[in-house]
Write an enzyme that holds these catalytic residues in place. Sequence first.
Site, PDB file in Angstrom:
ATOM      1  N   ALA A   1     -72.277 -71.905  46.556  1.00  0.00           N
ATOM      2  CA  ALA A   1     -72.898 -71.000  45.587  1.00  0.00           C
ATOM      3  C   ALA A   1     -74.379 -70.775  45.839  1.00  0.00           C
ATOM      4  CB  ALA A   1     -72.695 -71.535  44.169  1.00  0.00           C
TER       5      ALA A   1
ATOM      6  N   LEU B   1     -74.145 -65.237  50.879  1.00  0.00           N
ATOM      7  CA  LEU B   1     -72.886 -64.549  50.628  1.00  0.00           C
ATOM      8  C   LEU B   1     -72.534 -64.603  49.146  1.00  0.00           C
ATOM      9  CD1 LEU B   1     -70.303 -63.131  51.607  1.00  0.00           C
ATOM     10  CD2 LEU B   1     -69.304 -65.388  51.959  1.00  0.00           C
TER      11      LEU B   1
ATOM     12  N   ARG C   1     -74.376 -78.086  47.991  1.00  0.00           N
ATOM     13  CA  ARG C   1     -75.111 -79.337  48.223  1.00  0.00           C
ATOM     14  C   ARG C   1     -76.542 -79.281  47.695  1.00  0.00           C
ATOM     15  NH1 ARG C   1     -73.280 -79.669  54.491  1.00  0.00           N
ATOM     16  NH2 ARG C   1     -74.243 -77.611  54.378  1.00  0.00           N
TER      17      ARG C   1
ATOM     18  N   GLY D   1     -60.694 -54.021  51.918  1.00  0.00           N
ATOM     19  CA  GLY D   1     -60.920 -53.622  50.535  1.00  0.00           C
ATOM     20  C   GLY D   1     -61.699 -52.328  50.404  1.00  0.00           C
TER      21      GLY D   1
ATOM     22  N   HIS E   1     -62.566 -56.528  61.850  1.00  0.00           N
ATOM     23  CA  HIS E   1     -62.661 -55.303  61.060  1.00  0.00           C
ATOM     24  C   HIS E   1     -61.982 -54.111  61.726  1.00  0.00           C
ATOM     25  CE1 HIS E   1     -65.292 -57.676  58.714  1.00  0.00           C
ATOM     26  NE2 HIS E   1     -66.417 -57.409  59.334  1.00  0.00           N
TER      27      HIS E   1
ATOM     28  N   LYS F   1     -74.812 -52.390  67.747  1.00  0.00           N
ATOM     29  CA  LYS F   1     -75.979 -52.546  66.882  1.00  0.00           C
ATOM     30  C   LYS F   1     -77.160 -51.783  67.460  1.00  0.00           C
ATOM     31  CE  LYS F   1     -76.426 -56.535  64.764  1.00  0.00           C
ATOM     32  NZ  LYS F   1     -75.669 -56.321  63.517  1.00  0.00           N
TER      33      LYS F   1
ATOM     34  N   TYR G   1     -62.075 -35.295  56.948  1.00  0.00           N
ATOM     35  CA  TYR G   1     -62.250 -33.890  57.281  1.00  0.00           C
ATOM     36  C   TYR G   1     -61.527 -33.563  58.581  1.00  0.00           C
ATOM     37  CZ  TYR G   1     -66.233 -35.475  60.214  1.00  0.00           C
ATOM     38  OH  TYR G   1     -67.032 -36.099  61.127  1.00  0.00           O
TER      39      TYR G   1
ATOM     40  N   ARG H   1     -77.719 -43.561  71.249  1.00  0.00           N
ATOM     41  CA  ARG H   1     -76.277 -43.498  71.026  1.00  0.00           C
ATOM     42  C   ARG H   1     -75.552 -44.690  71.626  1.00  0.00           C
ATOM     43  NH1 ARG H   1     -72.968 -40.492  72.972  1.00  0.00           N
ATOM     44  NH2 ARG H   1     -71.581 -40.275  71.189  1.00  0.00           N
TER      45      ARG H   1
END
Length: 569
Positions: free
Chosen positions: A48, A52, A81, A220, A279, A375, A419, A505
């Site tokens: 926690a 993330l 922790r 999702g 992904h 990237k 499209y 590109r």
Amino acid sequence: LRPRFACQALCVPPPQLPWPMNGDQKQPETHGVESYIDDVLTVVVIGASGDLAKKKTYPALYTLFEKGFLPENTKIYGYARSKKTDKELHERITPFLKKEQPNAEEQDLKDFLDMCVYRRGQYGSAEDLGKVMEEASKFENAAKGNSKKVNRLFYFAIPPSVYADVASAIHASGISKEGFTRMIIEKPFGHDLDSAKELSRKLEKHFTEEYIFRIDHYLGKEMVQNMLVLRFGNVFFEPLWNNKYIDCVYISFKEPFGTEGRGGYFDSNGIIRDVMQNHLLQALALFAMEPPVSIDDGGSVRNEKTKLLKSIQPIKLSEVVVGQYVGSKDGKKPGYKDDETLKNKNSITPTFCSAVLRICNQRWDGVPFIMRAGKALNQRKVEIRVQFKKVPGAPRMFPDDYLPRNELVIRLQPNESVYMRTNVKAPGLMTQPVQNELDLTYKTRYGNVDNPSAYSRLILEVLRGNQGAFVRKDELHRAWEIFTPLLQELEQKKVKPVTYEYGGRGPKEADELATRVGYDPATLKLRLKAGPRDNRQGGQYTEQEFAAYVDKLQKEEVTPAEADAEHKK
């Protein structure tokens, strides 16, 4: 939030939904709809104190609370922790909760924070976690009354190296005896095939697959979930969705920033492990799989995805381009090796990869799937671009003009859209073909609809017990079987990545690979000339672009003869 609402027709106004979708109000009528809503729910966010949890997990839970999808009797335990108080946790997550639900009332925020507490403990300690679960049991017993079930949800916002220890601690002291126990596990699910299998074996010592929800947040996303409806809910797509009409499929992932202080972490993974093996491969599987028995049957959907993955042939190194970015021309953006957190200044870890995947089955044999990720490129974009075959007899029918290929584009992010690039007559007295778009851009068509985050959707599916949007063990192993040999070959042969400029590109070799395996080079030229679609108002051509398109591109730069010769070559 309900997947079935994705099947609202794309070209007519959506029907009146049973709750407000503009983000301004809670959804009050979930009781009796969701099977778990009257039960007691304990959520344990393990890790926690990490990024993330504060950026994704807690905001997603807050969205479900705000929309009325968390039971009234819910308690959320943050577990890590670090030494923190409840107040410190609240202060840490509040800015991200407000960002997720900016229109929520202050009282709703306060009520949610009252649900959230923080407890300190070691991740692998059954004793420490046991103390938290003893406290949770007191809350559950006071809340459940005589008839309510007690459900427990554990979210693993922690490194994979401690997954097995945490699972062991949960098995010892965290299983609900009066309801479900479910665990959400974040990627990476291993570093290669062997480590993925080892992780699976460790988890299997304590839990079967029904307890485990391996989350890939791309599953999702709105447009990924919409893909099944788009494919199987429209009769005109299925006859075209094969090698008779489709020439190639281009799956592209572009980020406009580099590692930016994450070079140390990224260097141990690279772009293939970070994006492509999970992904993009999941998006490919949903795009290309055979029809499932039902899109609401999680087992059926995952069966078809796994069958599709098993049809993918080994990736050839000759059909792969790897790259690594260098600093921008103006010197404002550093290269990958300039990242201060990168210890190995001679690193050959790719920040860009373009690879051709080939599916050997009746539907897709001969169609190259070009997967491209990088990237530090010129824009942020994730899309699937389907290029259809050229029109038969076009050179005879349109002897003075070049007809670009038709393309169906599914934009996953940003500016979610679908499209179709179609050829139409240009306005005016001449019969001049020009390409334009039949466009469904979500923010234009559904501007007032509240589009929840991928994490909100997926946590809701966990509460419902629907595993269709999560990665099954055999599916995971097959994904690693596809990419592990390529990763090993790149590492063993020490393949040096080609360089490309920050903000460009990507390597020109990637475009050359795409045209070599089947992407129409003339259509590529037209796309490059027009520039990024997001820079054009509403996706349309500017007056200058239109003039350049008609006067220059069609007549001077790309003639029918050149296009045919280049394509054959």
